[in-house]
Design an enzyme around this catalytic site. Sequence first.
Site, PDB file in Angstrom:
ATOM      1  N   HIS A 121       0.828  -1.221   0.000  1.00 26.13           N
ATOM      2  CA  HIS A 121       0.000   0.000   0.000  1.00 26.13           C
ATOM      3  C   HIS A 121       0.857   1.263   0.000  1.00 26.13           C
ATOM      4  O   HIS A 121       0.400   2.338   0.415  1.00 26.13           O
ATOM      5  CB  HIS A 121      -0.965  -0.014   1.198  1.00 26.13           C
ATOM      6  CG  HIS A 121      -1.984  -1.098   1.102  1.00 26.13           C
ATOM      7  ND1 HIS A 121      -2.658  -1.594   2.188  1.00 26.13           N
ATOM      8  CD2 HIS A 121      -2.424  -1.810   0.044  1.00 26.13           C
ATOM      9  CE1 HIS A 121      -3.484  -2.557   1.790  1.00 26.13           C
ATOM     10  NE2 HIS A 121      -3.362  -2.713   0.510  1.00 26.13           N
ATOM     11  N   CYS A 129       5.138  13.169  -7.570  1.00 28.90           N
ATOM     12  CA  CYS A 129       4.306  14.168  -8.236  1.00 28.90           C
ATOM     13  C   CYS A 129       2.974  13.542  -8.641  1.00 28.90           C
ATOM     14  O   CYS A 129       2.938  12.416  -9.150  1.00 28.90           O
ATOM     15  CB  CYS A 129       5.011  14.714  -9.478  1.00 28.90           C
ATOM     16  SG  CYS A 129       3.977  15.850 -10.399  1.00 28.90           S
ATOM     17  N   CYS A 157       7.423  19.601 -12.925  1.00 27.24           N
ATOM     18  CA  CYS A 157       6.277  20.070 -13.706  1.00 27.24           C
ATOM     19  C   CYS A 157       5.381  21.036 -12.936  1.00 27.24           C
ATOM     20  O   CYS A 157       4.414  21.553 -13.497  1.00 27.24           O
ATOM     21  CB  CYS A 157       5.459  18.871 -14.193  1.00 27.24           C
ATOM     22  SG  CYS A 157       4.492  18.087 -12.892  1.00 27.24           S
ATOM     23  N   ASN A 220      -3.118 -12.429  16.218  1.00 24.34           N
ATOM     24  CA  ASN A 220      -4.108 -11.359  16.311  1.00 24.34           C
ATOM     25  C   ASN A 220      -4.918 -11.549  17.594  1.00 24.34           C
ATOM     26  O   ASN A 220      -5.334 -12.670  17.889  1.00 24.34           O
ATOM     27  CB  ASN A 220      -5.062 -11.412  15.101  1.00 24.34           C
ATOM     28  CG  ASN A 220      -5.842 -10.127  14.924  1.00 24.34           C
ATOM     29  OD1 ASN A 220      -6.369  -9.563  15.878  1.00 24.34           O
ATOM     30  ND2 ASN A 220      -5.915  -9.651  13.689  1.00 24.34           N
ATOM     31  N   ALA A 238       1.012  -8.531  19.004  1.00 25.49           N
ATOM     32  CA  ALA A 238       2.287  -8.757  18.318  1.00 25.49           C
ATOM     33  C   ALA A 238       3.469  -8.673  19.274  1.00 25.49           C
ATOM     34  O   ALA A 238       4.345  -9.539  19.277  1.00 25.49           O
ATOM     35  CB  ALA A 238       2.443  -7.734  17.197  1.00 25.49           C
TER      36      ALA A 238
HETATM   37  N1  APR Z   1      -1.115  -6.885  17.835  1.00 24.36           N
HETATM   38  C1  APR Z   1      -1.624  -7.668  16.832  1.00 24.36           C
HETATM   39  N2  APR Z   1      -2.787  -7.382  16.187  1.00 24.36           N
HETATM   40  C2  APR Z   1      -3.468  -6.285  16.594  1.00 24.36           C
HETATM   41  C3  APR Z   1      -3.015  -5.446  17.650  1.00 24.36           C
HETATM   42  C4  APR Z   1      -1.777  -5.786  18.268  1.00 24.36           C
HETATM   43  N3  APR Z   1      -1.275  -5.050  19.250  1.00 24.36           N
HETATM   44  N4  APR Z   1      -3.920  -4.427  17.819  1.00 24.36           N
HETATM   45  C5  APR Z   1      -4.909  -4.640  16.902  1.00 24.36           C
HETATM   46  N5  APR Z   1      -4.639  -5.762  16.184  1.00 24.36           N
HETATM   47  C6  APR Z   1      -5.417  -6.325  15.068  1.00 24.36           C
HETATM   48  C7  APR Z   1      -6.903  -6.063  15.133  1.00 24.36           C
HETATM   49  O1  APR Z   1      -7.595  -7.064  15.868  1.00 24.36           O
HETATM   50  C8  APR Z   1      -7.287  -6.074  13.655  1.00 24.36           C
HETATM   51  O2  APR Z   1      -7.643  -7.384  13.227  1.00 24.36           O
HETATM   52  O3  APR Z   1      -4.961  -5.696  13.896  1.00 24.36           O
HETATM   53  C9  APR Z   1      -6.004  -5.635  12.934  1.00 24.36           C
HETATM   54  C10 APR Z   1      -6.034  -4.224  12.360  1.00 24.36           C
HETATM   55  O4  APR Z   1      -6.970  -4.215  11.320  1.00 24.36           O
HETATM   56  P1  APR Z   1      -7.190  -2.903  10.430  1.00 24.36           P
HETATM   57  O5  APR Z   1      -7.293  -1.724  11.289  1.00 24.36           O
HETATM   58  O6  APR Z   1      -8.315  -3.227   9.512  1.00 24.36           O
HETATM   59  O7  APR Z   1      -5.809  -2.754   9.625  1.00 24.36           O
HETATM   60  P2  APR Z   1      -5.304  -3.537   8.321  1.00 24.36           P
HETATM   61  O8  APR Z   1      -5.801  -4.928   8.298  1.00 24.36           O
HETATM   62  O9  APR Z   1      -3.851  -3.327   8.241  1.00 24.36           O
HETATM   63  O10 APR Z   1      -6.018  -2.688   7.171  1.00 24.36           O
HETATM   64  C11 APR Z   1      -5.773  -3.021   5.836  1.00 24.36           C
HETATM   65  O11 APR Z   1      -6.958  -1.086   5.082  1.00 24.36           O
HETATM   66  O12 APR Z   1      -7.468   1.082   5.481  1.00 24.36           O
HETATM   67  C12 APR Z   1      -6.732   0.266   4.669  1.00 24.36           C
HETATM   68  O13 APR Z   1      -4.740   0.751   3.481  1.00 24.36           O
HETATM   69  C13 APR Z   1      -5.238   0.540   4.768  1.00 24.36           C
HETATM   70  O14 APR Z   1      -3.405  -1.053   4.820  1.00 24.36           O
HETATM   71  C14 APR Z   1      -4.674  -0.757   5.351  1.00 24.36           C
HETATM   72  C15 APR Z   1      -5.729  -1.780   4.972  1.00 24.36           C
END
Ligand code: APR
Length: 249
Positions: A121, A129, A157, A220, A238
């Site tokens: 991403h 640009c 540009c 997770n 994590a």
């Molecule tokens: N350790 C591990 N996992 C965690 C922790 C932690 N400390 N805190 C939260 N989580 C988990 C949550 O339970 C959730 O499942 O991380 C996940 C975060 O999910 P999102 O907020 O949806 O993030 P992500 O999956 O990276 O989003 C994907 O969506 O908005 C777009 O481009 C953006 O790259 C992003 C994509």
Amino acid sequence: MRDTDLREAADLIDRAGRIVIFTGAGVSAESGIPTFRDAPSGLWEQFDPRRLATPEAFGDDPALVWGWYEWRRAAVQQVEPNPGHRALAAIEQRAPECVVVTQNVDDLHERAGSKEPIHLHGSLFAPRCSACGRPATVANGAPAVEGRVPPPPCDHCGAPIRPGVVWFGEALPVDAFEAAVAAAANCDLLITVGTSAVVFPAAEIPQVTARMGGAVIQVNPEPTPLDAVARVNLHGTAAEVLPALVEAV
Ligand code: APR
């Protein structure tokens, strides 16, 4: 988290020849960077992605969008990788072959020692640009407060510089996505950390490994759609689970 699960995950890592590490916003949460969808602190709980994370939003109000990403860049510059990032770099180092694939636009994997992570991403540190596409350099010391900041003009540009991230409605960088799919299809083990696995096509990556017969370990604290394909689910954060996993390997 059960000891038997930790043991099983450690054995999978020990036996794996090719590993893919796949991460989302959760891996950076314990560094102080908010995720997107976790209530109440998630960015999309606080901000409207239609006004901040689409090409149309940038067209409508470039200063609002640029200011918001500069604020996010400043936030990343003020934090450090956490024990989760460092444990993943340690797994990467000891594996015969390992590729880190991240959805994150921060540079915390790199600062933790990971080698050339694939950014699906984009990155907060790769502005370009909005017209000619040339990479741009922006001064360090981004604004610490959220607010409107007019984007600088392109040296070549004159068009506005845009953040180097992938916005909703935009395609992922082809090379990065193809490299990630190839790595996921050819690995023995994929470790997915901190993603809700609801944003496609990135969320397809762990599914590719499972379909090709590779093992998936999920880290997770909450259940996700990947629970169904994971060989081992480690329900924890994590920074807590990953150092324990490295210890157990
Ligand atoms: N350790 C591990 N996992 C965690 C922790 C932690 N400390 N805190 C939260 N989580 C988990 C949550 O339970 C959730 O499942 O991380 C996940 C975060 O999910 P999102 O907020 O949806 O993030 P992500 O999956 O990276 O989003 C994907 O969506 O908005 C777009 O481009 C953006 O790259 C992003 C994509």
